[in-house]
Each structure stands twice: as structure tokens, then as C-alpha cells.
Design a protein around this motif. Sequence first.
Motif, PDB file in Angstrom:
ATOM      1  N   MET A   1       0.849  -1.192   0.000  1.00 23.77           N
ATOM      2  CA  MET A   1       0.000   0.000   0.000  1.00 23.77           C
ATOM      3  C   MET A   1       0.878   1.232   0.000  1.00 23.77           C
ATOM      4  SD  MET A   1      -2.899   1.072   2.800  1.00 23.77           S
ATOM      5  CE  MET A   1      -3.809  -0.435   2.474  1.00 23.77           C
ATOM      6  N   LEU A  12      -0.262  -0.460   7.897  1.00 23.36           N
ATOM      7  CA  LEU A  12      -1.374  -1.026   7.138  1.00 23.36           C
ATOM      8  C   LEU A  12      -2.560  -1.215   8.075  1.00 23.36           C
ATOM      9  CD1 LEU A  12       0.598  -3.783   5.172  1.00 23.36           C
ATOM     10  CD2 LEU A  12       0.215  -1.389   4.529  1.00 23.36           C
ATOM     11  N   GLU A  14      -6.524  -2.899   8.240  1.00 21.09           N
ATOM     12  CA  GLU A  14      -7.559  -3.704   7.601  1.00 21.09           C
ATOM     13  C   GLU A  14      -8.542  -4.214   8.642  1.00 21.09           C
ATOM     14  OE1 GLU A  14      -5.973  -7.141   5.708  1.00 21.09           O
ATOM     15  OE2 GLU A  14      -4.649  -7.654   7.372  1.00 21.09           O
ATOM     16  N   ARG A  15      -9.729  -4.554   8.176  1.00 22.89           N
ATOM     17  CA  ARG A  15     -10.788  -5.041   9.048  1.00 22.89           C
ATOM     18  C   ARG A  15     -10.959  -6.539   8.911  1.00 22.89           C
ATOM     19  NH1 ARG A  15     -15.055  -0.758  10.111  1.00 22.89           N
ATOM     20  NH2 ARG A  15     -14.060   1.205   9.534  1.00 22.89           N
ATOM     21  N   HIS A  16     -11.165  -7.171  10.052  1.00 25.88           N
ATOM     22  CA  HIS A  16     -11.577  -8.575  10.098  1.00 25.88           C
ATOM     23  C   HIS A  16     -12.871  -8.605  10.890  1.00 25.88           C
ATOM     24  CE1 HIS A  16      -7.818 -10.646   8.647  1.00 25.88           C
ATOM     25  NE2 HIS A  16      -7.362  -9.432   8.883  1.00 25.88           N
ATOM     26  N   LEU A  20     -10.270  -4.362  14.062  1.00 27.32           N
ATOM     27  CA  LEU A  20      -9.370  -3.562  13.242  1.00 27.32           C
ATOM     28  C   LEU A  20      -7.939  -4.018  13.492  1.00 27.32           C
ATOM     29  CD1 LEU A  20      -9.518  -1.068  11.303  1.00 27.32           C
ATOM     30  CD2 LEU A  20      -8.718   0.296  13.247  1.00 27.32           C
TER      31      LEU A  20
END
Length: 260
Positions: A1, A12, A14-16, A20
Amino acid sequence: MTSSAGVAAPVLVERHGAVLVITLDRPEARNAIDLRTAEAIGAAIDTLESDPSLAAGVIAANGSAFCAGMDLKAHLRGERPRTEERGFAGMVEAPPLKPLIAAVEGPALGGGFEIVLACDLVVASASASFGLPEVKRGLVAAAGGLTRLPKALPRAVALEMILTGDAVSASVLSGFGLINRVVDPGTALATAIDLALRIAENGPLAVRTSKRIVVESSDWPADQEFLRLREAAAEVFASADAREGARAFAERRRPAWSGS
């Protein structure tokens, strides 16, 4: 990214599901914290706090080290890797109200260990190690290490780590209760996400209030302990989520939390 300027982002995000995941991504610098990294972590913590669909966070790192602490090269350029709102690394002076789990692979040293100490739970690889080597460089661990470590470990153990600056293995610190899980190398992040998802299944108001009580109650006078506990818990017992939890239990279904 990469950022809009074409520079690789140092963090970085990201969502799971309701979790977060914040990942330090400066492996070439052993994930040392410079100003850009601190600001990016702080922005991610703000997102975790402000988004009602997020229930918990995980902070991890790419590369062979979790974090080597403050970026000394950036420090020599005059950078101070902190934010006004949350302090060093964008988090240590004002961690999120929501639960935050550290997923540690490799060394977490200096400010890297102080990031871990600002988290609520710790999942560590068997290859992880932790230390406050500041005294070896004529410095002090001023981002929470000197205050949080003696609360997390027996005083003599904490003082030995602080005064020698030596790193200690995850297995040793697990024996003192500092680490929740010691796992096989390469599995710390997956284990931490699983743990965070388990937390996310619970009532968000109850989780947030429970953490707040644990954090704040260490300073409560003994004769006010239960008064303050009742006051803090009253909002939860009167909440829509408390009623929903009871109904879901009676109806043998998963609760649909509203966070209120």
C-alpha cells in the motif's frame, strides 16, 4: 500500500469483521517509530474508537521484528515520533477505550515494548523477546515503560529488566502473567485476531465499561471502591444491551447488540 504521494505507507490497516488490525510496515527499519508512523497509528486508533461497528483492535508488525522502538535516525533529524492527542507512537499516553491486543513476533524493544505495555492483552510468538534497553544508551524508558512494567510484573523482576536493559523471552514473561498466549512462530497475528473476535461477540458497552473499571479502579480509595463500581456499572445494567442479552439467553439465540 502506498500513500497518495507514492510513498509506502508505514502502517497497514484492515478489518476482520468487528476487529481492526493495525500492522507496522517498516521492516527495513525494524518497524522503528518515526513521526509518519506515529501519526498513522494515531489515525488508526481514532478509527477504532469512533467506528461503532468496530469492537476491538490488534496491533502487529511485518518483518523479523515487532518494533525496535524510536527511530533514532529520525530523532537525530529532529523528529519527535508522537502525536499531541496520544503521545509516543500515536497511542501510549491515550490507548483506546476499546480492547487492544498486541500480536508480537520477534523483538519488541524500547518504545516497541512500551507499545505492547499500552495494550490490554498480549499474544506472542515463542521467538519473541521484550526489553527496555534505554539505559544502555544513557536514556530512560519515558513512554510508559517505567510506570507500566512495575504494575505488570513483580517489582524486582521489572527493576531488573529496567536497570540492566536486557531482553527477556516470551516464555519467561508468560510465567509472570505478562503474556496471555505464547504461540508457534508465525501464528501470533491469527491467534490475536481470533481472541479479538471472541471479545467482539460480547456486548460492546459491557466490554468498554469493564475495561474502564479495571483501568481506573487501581486508584480508587478502598472505602469508595464499591460505590464507584456501582456508579460505573449502573449505565450497563440499565442499557438496551443488558435487556437484549437477557432476552437472547432466554430465547437461545445470539444477541443483536446495539451498543446502548
